[in-house]
Design a protein around this motif. Structure first.
Motif, PDB file in Angstrom:
ATOM      1  N   MET A  16     -64.358   3.190 -50.761  1.00 32.99           N
ATOM      2  CA  MET A  16     -63.716   1.890 -50.916  1.00 32.99           C
ATOM      3  C   MET A  16     -64.714   0.883 -51.457  1.00 32.99           C
ATOM      4  SD  MET A  16     -61.769  -0.458 -48.081  1.00 32.99           S
ATOM      5  CE  MET A  16     -63.296  -0.865 -47.224  1.00 32.99           C
ATOM      6  N   ALA A  17     -64.339   0.207 -52.555  1.00 31.62           N
ATOM      7  CA  ALA A  17     -65.234  -0.756 -53.181  1.00 31.62           C
ATOM      8  C   ALA A  17     -65.066  -2.131 -52.542  1.00 31.62           C
ATOM      9  CB  ALA A  17     -64.949  -0.831 -54.671  1.00 31.62           C
ATOM     10  N   TRP A  18     -66.154  -2.880 -52.531  1.00 33.59           N
ATOM     11  CA  TRP A  18     -66.127  -4.253 -52.023  1.00 33.59           C
ATOM     12  C   TRP A  18     -65.874  -5.215 -53.175  1.00 33.59           C
ATOM     13  CZ3 TRP A  18     -65.789  -5.078 -47.041  1.00 33.59           C
ATOM     14  CH2 TRP A  18     -66.392  -4.204 -46.133  1.00 33.59           C
TER      15      TRP A  18
ATOM     16  N   GLY B 210     -75.371  -4.637 -47.280  1.00 33.00           N
ATOM     17  CA  GLY B 210     -76.754  -4.217 -47.505  1.00 33.00           C
ATOM     18  C   GLY B 210     -77.045  -3.598 -48.844  1.00 33.00           C
ATOM     19  N   GLY B 211     -76.049  -3.317 -49.644  1.00 34.88           N
ATOM     20  CA  GLY B 211     -76.271  -2.731 -50.956  1.00 34.88           C
ATOM     21  C   GLY B 211     -74.999  -2.776 -51.778  1.00 34.88           C
ATOM     22  N   ILE B 212     -75.136  -2.554 -53.084  1.00 34.21           N
ATOM     23  CA  ILE B 212     -74.006  -2.600 -54.006  1.00 34.21           C
ATOM     24  C   ILE B 212     -73.826  -1.202 -54.578  1.00 34.21           C
ATOM     25  CG2 ILE B 212     -73.037  -3.756 -56.023  1.00 34.21           C
ATOM     26  CD1 ILE B 212     -75.064  -6.005 -55.585  1.00 34.21           C
ATOM     27  N   VAL B 213     -72.619  -0.664 -54.480  1.00 35.89           N
ATOM     28  CA  VAL B 213     -72.348   0.700 -54.940  1.00 35.89           C
ATOM     29  C   VAL B 213     -71.281   0.673 -56.029  1.00 35.89           C
ATOM     30  CG1 VAL B 213     -72.977   1.663 -52.699  1.00 35.89           C
ATOM     31  CG2 VAL B 213     -70.592   1.102 -53.159  1.00 35.89           C
TER      32      VAL B 213
ATOM     33  N   GLY C 209     -83.567 -10.700 -48.614  1.00 41.54           N
ATOM     34  CA  GLY C 209     -84.082  -9.368 -48.942  1.00 41.54           C
ATOM     35  C   GLY C 209     -83.664  -8.975 -50.347  1.00 41.54           C
ATOM     36  N   ALA C 210     -84.049  -7.777 -50.733  1.00 40.69           N
ATOM     37  CA  ALA C 210     -83.759  -7.292 -52.079  1.00 40.69           C
ATOM     38  C   ALA C 210     -82.269  -7.028 -52.265  1.00 40.69           C
ATOM     39  CB  ALA C 210     -84.541  -6.004 -52.341  1.00 40.69           C
ATOM     40  N   THR C 211     -81.803  -7.180 -53.505  1.00 43.77           N
ATOM     41  CA  THR C 211     -80.485  -6.719 -53.908  1.00 43.77           C
ATOM     42  C   THR C 211     -80.618  -5.254 -54.313  1.00 43.77           C
ATOM     43  OG1 THR C 211     -79.801  -8.904 -54.660  1.00 43.77           O
ATOM     44  CG2 THR C 211     -78.619  -7.007 -55.573  1.00 43.77           C
ATOM     45  N   ARG C 212     -79.818  -4.380 -53.722  1.00 38.18           N
ATOM     46  CA  ARG C 212     -79.966  -2.940 -53.936  1.00 38.18           C
ATOM     47  C   ARG C 212     -78.722  -2.371 -54.615  1.00 38.18           C
ATOM     48  NH1 ARG C 212     -84.179  -1.264 -50.365  1.00 38.18           N
ATOM     49  NH2 ARG C 212     -84.792  -3.006 -49.010  1.00 38.18           N
ATOM     50  N   PHE C 213     -78.913  -1.829 -55.808  1.00 40.32           N
ATOM     51  CA  PHE C 213     -77.850  -1.107 -56.493  1.00 40.32           C
ATOM     52  C   PHE C 213     -78.040   0.377 -56.189  1.00 40.32           C
ATOM     53  CE2 PHE C 213     -77.657  -4.948 -59.170  1.00 40.32           C
ATOM     54  CZ  PHE C 213     -76.280  -5.116 -59.273  1.00 40.32           C
ATOM     55  N   TYR C 214     -77.121   0.953 -55.412  1.00 39.35           N
ATOM     56  CA  TYR C 214     -77.236   2.345 -55.000  1.00 39.35           C
ATOM     57  C   TYR C 214     -76.583   3.288 -56.022  1.00 39.35           C
ATOM     58  CZ  TYR C 214     -78.776   0.772 -50.381  1.00 39.35           C
ATOM     59  OH  TYR C 214     -79.476   0.211 -49.350  1.00 39.35           O
ATOM     60  N   ARG C 215     -76.800   4.581 -55.793  1.00 43.25           N
ATOM     61  CA  ARG C 215     -76.246   5.622 -56.672  1.00 43.25           C
ATOM     62  C   ARG C 215     -74.729   5.505 -56.738  1.00 43.25           C
ATOM     63  NH1 ARG C 215     -74.694  10.850 -55.140  1.00 43.25           N
ATOM     64  NH2 ARG C 215     -75.606  10.441 -53.090  1.00 43.25           N
ATOM     65  N   SER C 216     -74.190   5.693 -57.943  1.00 44.27           N
ATOM     66  CA  SER C 216     -72.755   5.584 -58.168  1.00 44.27           C
ATOM     67  C   SER C 216     -72.153   6.955 -58.430  1.00 44.27           C
ATOM     68  CB  SER C 216     -72.472   4.668 -59.354  1.00 44.27           C
ATOM     69  OG  SER C 216     -71.098   4.700 -59.691  1.00 44.27           O
ATOM     70  N   ALA C 217     -70.918   7.140 -57.976  1.00 47.73           N
ATOM     71  CA  ALA C 217     -70.203   8.383 -58.251  1.00 47.73           C
ATOM     72  C   ALA C 217     -69.476   8.341 -59.583  1.00 47.73           C
ATOM     73  CB  ALA C 217     -69.199   8.656 -57.131  1.00 47.73           C
TER      74      ALA C 217
ATOM     75  N   PRO D 108     -69.046   1.631 -62.361  1.00 42.47           N
ATOM     76  CA  PRO D 108     -70.160   0.681 -62.385  1.00 42.47           C
ATOM     77  C   PRO D 108     -70.067  -0.322 -61.234  1.00 42.47           C
ATOM     78  CG  PRO D 108     -68.532   0.083 -64.033  1.00 42.47           C
ATOM     79  CD  PRO D 108     -68.083   1.400 -63.456  1.00 42.47           C
ATOM     80  N   ALA D 109     -71.199  -0.866 -60.863  1.00 47.20           N
ATOM     81  CA  ALA D 109     -71.270  -1.940 -59.881  1.00 47.20           C
ATOM     82  C   ALA D 109     -71.726  -3.203 -60.608  1.00 47.20           C
ATOM     83  CB  ALA D 109     -72.259  -1.585 -58.775  1.00 47.20           C
ATOM     84  N   THR D 110     -71.090  -4.342 -60.302  1.00 49.03           N
ATOM     85  CA  THR D 110     -71.424  -5.561 -61.019  1.00 49.03           C
ATOM     86  C   THR D 110     -71.694  -6.707 -60.055  1.00 49.03           C
ATOM     87  OG1 THR D 110     -69.113  -6.284 -61.224  1.00 49.03           O
ATOM     88  CG2 THR D 110     -69.993  -4.897 -62.990  1.00 49.03           C
TER      89      THR D 110
END
Length: 273
Positions: free
Chosen positions: A1-3, A52-55, A78-86, A89-91
């Protein structure tokens, strides 16, 4: 589920002349703290993304409107974290509008792009005549400290002052020429861009003062500073890790802050936690 997250920030002058701030959020993107360490004229806002992160599939949007004479400093804990995507894209995007005489300092901590991420970061700033701002973008590819390389995916960056400055670049993990050549990143895994922008043209003497102040702060890593437009100063830096980029740009930011507005070095406390 995307945020799906949206945060609106509205800065106004209060009855006593200080900067007041109103915010409205939808989804997991909100204000953690509103602080006034420099007095009521400058609002320090700390923004947080609780997951805590963007997927893949996440879409986070920030809108900031600064009324005439207001001053806001926006950062993150804290840092902005772009995690691994299936596959999706994450924006993340920011659109800021500054009225005449407004000041903005956009100073989030670093962006970390994990292996396999498909990420886009969009920043757009509309500056009316007499408005001024400083901002930075600090980026690390992979996790060099943990020996985790950026081997798959891409990161796309969009920086814009409409009608005056546009940078749009894409870093793909399989682009060995860009990542490793001397005309590219030369093997460095971290980079940063710091800028000072004005809604009106800066006098030549003022532009040169910014450039001289930045060049006087030495670094062991590649740094360059230019004035590509008469209302804009841009500094760029490469390094093997993000810590020296943050340290160098923090020093230049403090010098530019004193030059531009006669303000002391007031680094947010969350940078030290």
């Amino acid at each position: 589920m995307a945020w799906q997250g949206h945060l609106s920030l509205d800065y106004r002058l209060g009855a006593q002349g200080g900067t007041t701030a109103l915010d409205r959020h939808e989804g997991p993107l909100r204000v953690l703290q509103r602080l006034y360490p420099e007095g009521p004229a400058i609002c320090h806002h700390v923004l947080v993304h609780p997951p805590g992160g963007i997927v893949g599939g996440d879409q986070l949007e920030i809108e900031a409107n600064l009324a005439e004479g207001t001053h806001a400093l926006i950062t993150t804990p804290g840092a902005t974290r772009f995690y691994r995507s299936a596959g999706q894209p994450a924006t993340q995007s920011l659109r800021a509008r500054l009225a005449p005489g407004a000041r903005l300092e956009w100073l989030p901590l670093e962006t970390l792009v994990y292996n396999g991420a498909l990420a886009e970061n969009r920043l757009s700033f509309d500056l009316a005549a007499g408005a001024e701002m400083m901002g930075w973008d600090l980026l690390a590819l992979g996790l060099p400290a943990a020996d985790q390389a950026f081997q798959r995916g891409h990161y796309q960056q969009h920086l814009e002052i409409p009608g005056r400055w546009l940078e749009r670049g894409r870093i793909a993990a399989d682009d060995a020429l860009l990542l490793n050549s001397r005309l590219g990143l030369d093997g460095h895994k971290a980079m940063g861009t710091l800028w000072f922008a004005a809604g009106s043209a800066l006098p030549r003497e003022r532009r040169e003062a910014f450039i001289d102040a930045a060049r006087a702060i030495t670094s062991a890593y590649p740094v360059g500073v230019t004035a590509p437009e008469d209302g804009l100063i841009v500094l760029r830096m490469l390094a093997p890790r993000v810590e020296p980029v943050f340290g160098h740009m923090s020093e230049v930011w403090a010098q530019w802050r004193a030059l531009a507005w006669g303000l002391a070095d007031s680094r947010p406390r969350v940078w030290r936690t």
